[in-house]
Write an enzyme that holds these catalytic residues in place. Structure first.
Site, PDB file in Angstrom:
ATOM      1  N   TYR A 122      42.249  -9.009  28.457  1.00 19.03           N
ATOM      2  CA  TYR A 122      42.013  -7.901  27.521  1.00 19.03           C
ATOM      3  C   TYR A 122      41.587  -6.662  28.293  1.00 19.03           C
ATOM      4  O   TYR A 122      40.737  -6.749  29.184  1.00 19.03           O
ATOM      5  CB  TYR A 122      40.902  -8.297  26.540  1.00 19.03           C
ATOM      6  CG  TYR A 122      40.577  -7.219  25.537  1.00 19.03           C
ATOM      7  CD1 TYR A 122      41.543  -6.791  24.622  1.00 19.03           C
ATOM      8  CD2 TYR A 122      39.309  -6.628  25.503  1.00 19.03           C
ATOM      9  CE1 TYR A 122      41.239  -5.801  23.699  1.00 19.03           C
ATOM     10  CE2 TYR A 122      39.008  -5.643  24.577  1.00 19.03           C
ATOM     11  CZ  TYR A 122      39.981  -5.229  23.674  1.00 19.03           C
ATOM     12  OH  TYR A 122      39.676  -4.249  22.754  1.00 19.03           O
ATOM     13  N   ASP A 222      39.667  -5.043  36.265  1.00 20.91           N
ATOM     14  CA  ASP A 222      38.948  -4.627  35.066  1.00 20.91           C
ATOM     15  C   ASP A 222      37.654  -5.438  35.044  1.00 20.91           C
ATOM     16  O   ASP A 222      37.642  -6.607  34.689  1.00 20.91           O
ATOM     17  CB  ASP A 222      39.812  -4.889  33.828  1.00 20.91           C
ATOM     18  CG  ASP A 222      39.101  -4.490  32.554  1.00 20.91           C
ATOM     19  OD1 ASP A 222      37.892  -4.225  32.609  1.00 20.91           O
ATOM     20  OD2 ASP A 222      39.762  -4.461  31.499  1.00 20.91           O
ATOM     21  N   LYS A 250      30.481  -1.626  29.442  1.00 22.34           N
ATOM     22  CA  LYS A 250      29.369  -2.441  28.931  1.00 22.34           C
ATOM     23  C   LYS A 250      28.036  -2.135  29.627  1.00 22.34           C
ATOM     24  O   LYS A 250      27.388  -1.158  29.298  1.00 22.34           O
ATOM     25  CB  LYS A 250      29.711  -3.929  29.009  1.00 22.34           C
ATOM     26  CG  LYS A 250      30.941  -4.306  28.165  1.00 22.34           C
ATOM     27  CD  LYS A 250      31.061  -5.779  27.970  1.00 22.34           C
ATOM     28  CE  LYS A 250      32.378  -6.194  27.327  1.00 22.34           C
ATOM     29  NZ  LYS A 250      32.515  -5.853  25.918  1.00 22.34           N
TER      30      LYS A 250
HETATM   31  C1  LIG Z   1      37.717  -6.680  30.195  1.00 19.82           C
HETATM   32  C2  LIG Z   1      37.569  -5.585  29.180  1.00 19.82           C
HETATM   33  N1  LIG Z   1      38.194  -4.415  29.393  1.00 19.82           N
HETATM   34  C3  LIG Z   1      38.065  -3.394  28.540  1.00 19.82           C
HETATM   35  C4  LIG Z   1      37.291  -3.492  27.408  1.00 19.82           C
HETATM   36  C5  LIG Z   1      37.146  -2.334  26.477  1.00 19.82           C
HETATM   37  O1  LIG Z   1      35.850  -1.815  26.579  1.00 19.82           O
HETATM   38  P1  LIG Z   1      35.210  -0.995  25.363  1.00 19.82           P
HETATM   39  O2  LIG Z   1      35.021  -1.954  24.242  1.00 19.82           O
HETATM   40  O3  LIG Z   1      33.951  -0.420  25.918  1.00 19.82           O
HETATM   41  O4  LIG Z   1      36.197   0.064  25.032  1.00 19.82           O
HETATM   42  C6  LIG Z   1      36.632  -4.687  27.143  1.00 19.82           C
HETATM   43  C7  LIG Z   1      35.812  -4.850  25.933  1.00 19.82           C
HETATM   44  O5  LIG Z   1      35.353  -5.906  25.590  1.00 19.82           O
HETATM   45  C8  LIG Z   1      36.770  -5.773  28.047  1.00 19.82           C
HETATM   46  O6  LIG Z   1      36.163  -6.944  27.853  1.00 19.82           O
END
Ligand SMILES: Cc1ncc(COP(=O)(O)O)c(C=O)c1O
Length: 418
Positions: A122, A222, A250
């Site tokens: 994700y 990521d 986060k």
């Molecule tokens: C691995 C990863 N990338 C990107 C995101 C997106 O982050 P945000 O919810 O702060 O937009 C998340 C959110 O859970 C995530 O777990």
């Protein structure tokens, strides 16, 4: 696929929180393992966070200036030193904005269009990256050569034709796909730990780093889930692999909205407005690097960096993780534990869980039942989600949670097949 707040049969409305506990609108108390999806590494309402908020209002006299500030430089330097010494940093307002920016930078830098990501990973709610996160396995093709499947109705065919899906932890297949598409690929973006907990195997990660370097494809970690949580320096530290770009989110804002892209100076140089005509990547945002998020984030990382702090988090997490596994083993429930540092998850299967297809083959129904039972018994996490601990979680929390897990399993036993 549901966003963060909804789950079946209906979500719980929370009213307030303190430390490691939350209370719902009916007054029920829970030990909280959601921790706002891992964002709160110090717990709810930590003193350093409160103090930092007050200090910002006191010293800046405002929450946002719309200008560069010295604290931005100081925090950016800390992040750079942890994640990409010698590199550059750009702040965003969320993890999603960080991944979006990382991909845009990679495209501008390489002049290529296609994006490769791993099935089940994700990267935020943006059409460009919303494919093959949660595909129906029957439609997703062969496990070793998955096809891109849109996760959202707005992802059009044009985007999908520029999208490549890779099978996590399957090196021969990944190598084959990358070698075939290499000259068209702007980047490979990945969660180095799938769902934040299932690690890329070391050899797989080393091979991936080498091949992407050989093919001159920017590798994007990521680290929105893993950053500051599996180690202070995230997966980058865990593997001793430096990606071309790391995306943070986060924990980086200490509970306030924030994200960042940290990476190679020559890639981030595309953000320099003084750059050569035609090479600039335009990036802007009213709240980017606002003093409130920057200071609270910085205070949080300082607290987490204190000697012994991360080890304490890790010890408590390991105790709970080990206890969950023991409670399941005592009841002969086949399961796999996964996770590092301050988070973990459990999968109900007797077979190793290495990627999306393995997760899909685990007993997700039993997991859902257990999580709903846990909520009824005062342990909160979103059903199916990972357990995230914080420095506010105590040994008593862990003990109480293990008791409740035992009761929940026993309550479930008559209706579940174990
Ligand atoms: C691995 C990863 N990338 C990107 C995101 C997106 O982050 P945000 O919810 O702060 O937009 C998340 C959110 O859970 C995530 O777990």
């Amino acid at each position: 696929m549901a966003g963060i707040k909804y789950f079946e049969p209906y979500p719980v409305f929370m009213k307030r929180a303190a430390g490691s506990h939350v209370w719902d609108v009916d007054g029920n108390e829970y030990v909280d393992y959601l921790m706002s999806y891992g964002a709160l590494i110090l717990g709810h309402g930590a003193k350093v966070v409160r103090d930092s908020i007050e200090e910002v209002i006191g010293s800046f006299g405002t929450t946002v200036l719309g200008t560069p500030t010295e604290v931005e430089i100081a925090y950016g330097t800390t992040l750079r030193d942890i994640y990409h010494p010698g590199g550059s940093v750009r702040f965003t307002n969320s993890g999603l904005e960080a991944t979006t920016l990382a991909v845009r930078l990679a495209r501008a830098h390489t002049g290529r269009r296609k994006i490769a990501k791993f099935e089940g990973h994700y990267h935020g709610a943006v059409d460009r990256l919303l494919f093959s996160y949660s595909p129906e396995v029957a439609r997703a093709g062969n496990a070793k050569s998955p096809v891109p499947i849109a996760d959202s109705a707005d992802v059009d065919k044009g985007l999908l034709s520029d999208s490549i899906v890779l099978p996590f932890n399957e090196w021969d297949a990944t190598e084959n796909i990358l070698t075939r598409n290499g000259k068209d690929l702007a980047c490979v973006i990945m969660e180095p730990f799938e769902e934040g907990v299932i690690p890329g195997e070391r050899e797989f990660m080393n091979n991936l780093r080498k091949l992407t370097r050989d093919l001159e494809i920017p590798l994007i970690f990521d680290e929105v889930k893993t950053g500051f949580r599996i180690r202070l320096g995230g997966a980058t530290e865990f593997y001793s692999i430096v990606p071309d770009i790391a995306c943070l989110g986060k924990i980086i804002g200490g509970g306030l909205p924030m994200g960042a892209v940290v990476g190679k100076a020559d890639i981030l140089a595309h953000l320099d407005p003084r750059g050569k005509q035609g090479t600039e990547v335009f990036h802007s945002g009213t709240f980017n690097g606002n003093p409130l998020s920057v200071n609270v984030g910085r205070a949080t990382i300082d607290a987490l960096s204190r000697p012994g702090a991360f080890d304490l988090l890790r010890r408590r997490t390991d105790r709970l993780k080990g206890g969950v596994s023991a409670a399941l083993a005592e009841r002969d429930v086949p399961h796999q534990m996964a996770g590092e540092g301050g988070m973990f998850n459990v999968y109900f299967t007797s077979r190793p869980v290495r990627n999306y297809r393995d997760i899909k083959n685990s007993d997700l129904r039993l997991r859902r039942f257990l999580d709903l039972e846990l909520i009824t018994n005062g342990v909160y996490l979103k059903p199916g989600n990972r357990f995230c601990l914080s420095l506010a979680h105590s040994d008593d929390d862990v003990r109480l949670t293990l008791e409740k897990i035992g009761h929940s399993m026993d309550d479930l036993a008559p209706s579940a097949a174990f």
